[in-house]
Design a protein around this motif. Structure first.
Motif, PDB file in Angstrom:
ATOM      1  N   PHE A  33       1.055  -1.217   0.295  1.00  0.00           N
ATOM      2  CA  PHE A  33      -0.091  -0.074  -0.057  1.00  0.00           C
ATOM      3  C   PHE A  33       0.959   1.377   0.070  1.00  0.00           C
ATOM      4  O   PHE A  33       0.255   2.318   0.235  1.00  0.00           O
ATOM      5  CB  PHE A  33      -0.945  -0.060   1.184  1.00  0.00           C
ATOM      6  N   GLY A  34       2.118   1.230   0.014  1.00  0.00           N
ATOM      7  CA  GLY A  34       2.880   2.164  -0.101  1.00  0.00           C
ATOM      8  C   GLY A  34       3.404   3.049   1.168  1.00  0.00           C
ATOM      9  O   GLY A  34       4.076   3.957   1.398  1.00  0.00           O
ATOM     10  N   GLN A  35       3.057   2.168   2.071  1.00  0.00           N
ATOM     11  CA  GLN A  35       3.179   2.483   3.652  1.00  0.00           C
ATOM     12  C   GLN A  35       4.534   1.984   4.008  1.00  0.00           C
ATOM     13  O   GLN A  35       5.232   0.843   3.591  1.00  0.00           O
ATOM     14  CB  GLN A  35       2.303   1.929   4.549  1.00  0.00           C
ATOM     15  N   ARG A  36       5.398   2.863   4.915  1.00  0.00           N
ATOM     16  CA  ARG A  36       6.558   2.312   5.334  1.00  0.00           C
ATOM     17  C   ARG A  36       6.688   1.492   6.505  1.00  0.00           C
ATOM     18  O   ARG A  36       5.671   1.741   7.348  1.00  0.00           O
ATOM     19  CB  ARG A  36       7.468   3.486   6.097  1.00  0.00           C
ATOM     20  N   VAL A  37       7.360   0.457   6.459  1.00  0.00           N
ATOM     21  CA  VAL A  37       7.181  -0.863   7.409  1.00  0.00           C
ATOM     22  C   VAL A  37       8.473  -0.924   8.067  1.00  0.00           C
ATOM     23  O   VAL A  37       9.418  -0.810   7.589  1.00  0.00           O
ATOM     24  CB  VAL A  37       6.697  -2.088   6.493  1.00  0.00           C
ATOM     25  N   ALA A  38       8.746  -1.129   9.194  1.00  0.00           N
ATOM     26  CA  ALA A  38      10.010  -1.453   9.903  1.00  0.00           C
ATOM     27  C   ALA A  38       9.691  -2.607  10.710  1.00  0.00           C
ATOM     28  O   ALA A  38       8.586  -3.259  11.431  1.00  0.00           O
ATOM     29  CB  ALA A  38      10.030  -0.402  11.203  1.00  0.00           C
ATOM     30  N   ARG A  39      10.667  -3.518  11.051  1.00  0.00           N
ATOM     31  CA  ARG A  39      10.622  -5.026  11.595  1.00  0.00           C
ATOM     32  C   ARG A  39      11.368  -4.630  12.751  1.00  0.00           C
ATOM     33  O   ARG A  39      12.442  -4.356  13.005  1.00  0.00           O
ATOM     34  CB  ARG A  39      11.630  -5.704  10.334  1.00  0.00           C
ATOM     35  N   LEU A  40      10.692  -5.059  13.739  1.00  0.00           N
ATOM     36  CA  LEU A  40      11.089  -5.261  15.248  1.00  0.00           C
ATOM     37  C   LEU A  40      11.379  -6.519  15.854  1.00  0.00           C
ATOM     38  O   LEU A  40      10.723  -7.340  15.567  1.00  0.00           O
ATOM     39  CB  LEU A  40      10.143  -4.249  16.089  1.00  0.00           C
ATOM     40  N   ARG A  41      12.395  -6.422  16.561  1.00  0.00           N
ATOM     41  CA  ARG A  41      12.741  -7.838  17.444  1.00  0.00           C
ATOM     42  C   ARG A  41      11.978  -7.746  18.630  1.00  0.00           C
ATOM     43  O   ARG A  41      12.074  -7.074  19.514  1.00  0.00           O
ATOM     44  CB  ARG A  41      14.364  -7.956  17.779  1.00  0.00           C
ATOM     45  N   VAL A  42      11.103  -8.584  18.645  1.00  0.00           N
ATOM     46  CA  VAL A  42      10.279  -8.772  20.062  1.00  0.00           C
ATOM     47  C   VAL A  42      10.454 -10.144  20.521  1.00  0.00           C
ATOM     48  O   VAL A  42      10.088 -11.196  20.026  1.00  0.00           O
ATOM     49  CB  VAL A  42       8.585  -8.751  19.601  1.00  0.00           C
ATOM     50  N   GLY A  43      11.232 -10.093  21.677  1.00  0.00           N
ATOM     51  CA  GLY A  43      11.807 -11.472  22.252  1.00  0.00           C
ATOM     52  C   GLY A  43      12.535 -12.413  21.226  1.00  0.00           C
ATOM     53  O   GLY A  43      13.626 -11.735  20.656  1.00  0.00           O
ATOM     54  N   ASP A  44      12.088 -13.449  20.910  1.00  0.00           N
ATOM     55  CA  ASP A  44      12.836 -14.275  19.752  1.00  0.00           C
ATOM     56  C   ASP A  44      12.220 -13.816  18.539  1.00  0.00           C
ATOM     57  O   ASP A  44      12.652 -14.693  17.688  1.00  0.00           O
ATOM     58  CB  ASP A  44      12.875 -15.986  20.354  1.00  0.00           C
ATOM     59  N   GLU A  45      11.284 -13.477  18.400  1.00  0.00           N
ATOM     60  CA  GLU A  45      10.487 -13.043  16.894  1.00  0.00           C
ATOM     61  C   GLU A  45      10.734 -11.906  16.582  1.00  0.00           C
ATOM     62  O   GLU A  45      11.226 -11.065  17.304  1.00  0.00           O
ATOM     63  CB  GLU A  45       8.914 -13.441  17.341  1.00  0.00           C
TER      64      GLU A  45
END
Length: 73
Positions: free
Chosen positions: A42-54
């Motif tokens: 959709f053209g939205q910026r996405v960030a990938r976060l480390r949450v525990g082991d996932e």
């Protein structure tokens, strides 16, 4: 994004129940060597976060960012 942390903005707490409002999470590359946030379909910026082991992908506009060298509040 090497050396960047993010935390959830309070107005989006119900959308991401796995995230704490007070915790700062490491922002990680989506793929090896890719250090920038990316766009979703959709053209939205996405960030990938480390949450525990996932990992959790979150819309960047739902987060506050800071340099990891800056002490967290």
């Amino acid at each position: 994004m090497a050396g960047v942390k993010a935390r959830l903005r309070p107005e989006f707490r119900l959308k991401y129940p796995a995230l704490s409002l007070t915790a700062w999470y490491e922002v990680e590359p989506l793929f090896p060597g890719l250090t920038d946030r990316r766009l979703n379909f959709f053209g939205q910026r996405v960030a990938r976060l480390r949450v525990g082991d996932e990992h959790l992908e979150v819309l960047a506009e739902h987060l506050e960012f800071q340099d990891a060298a800056t002490p967290a509040e």
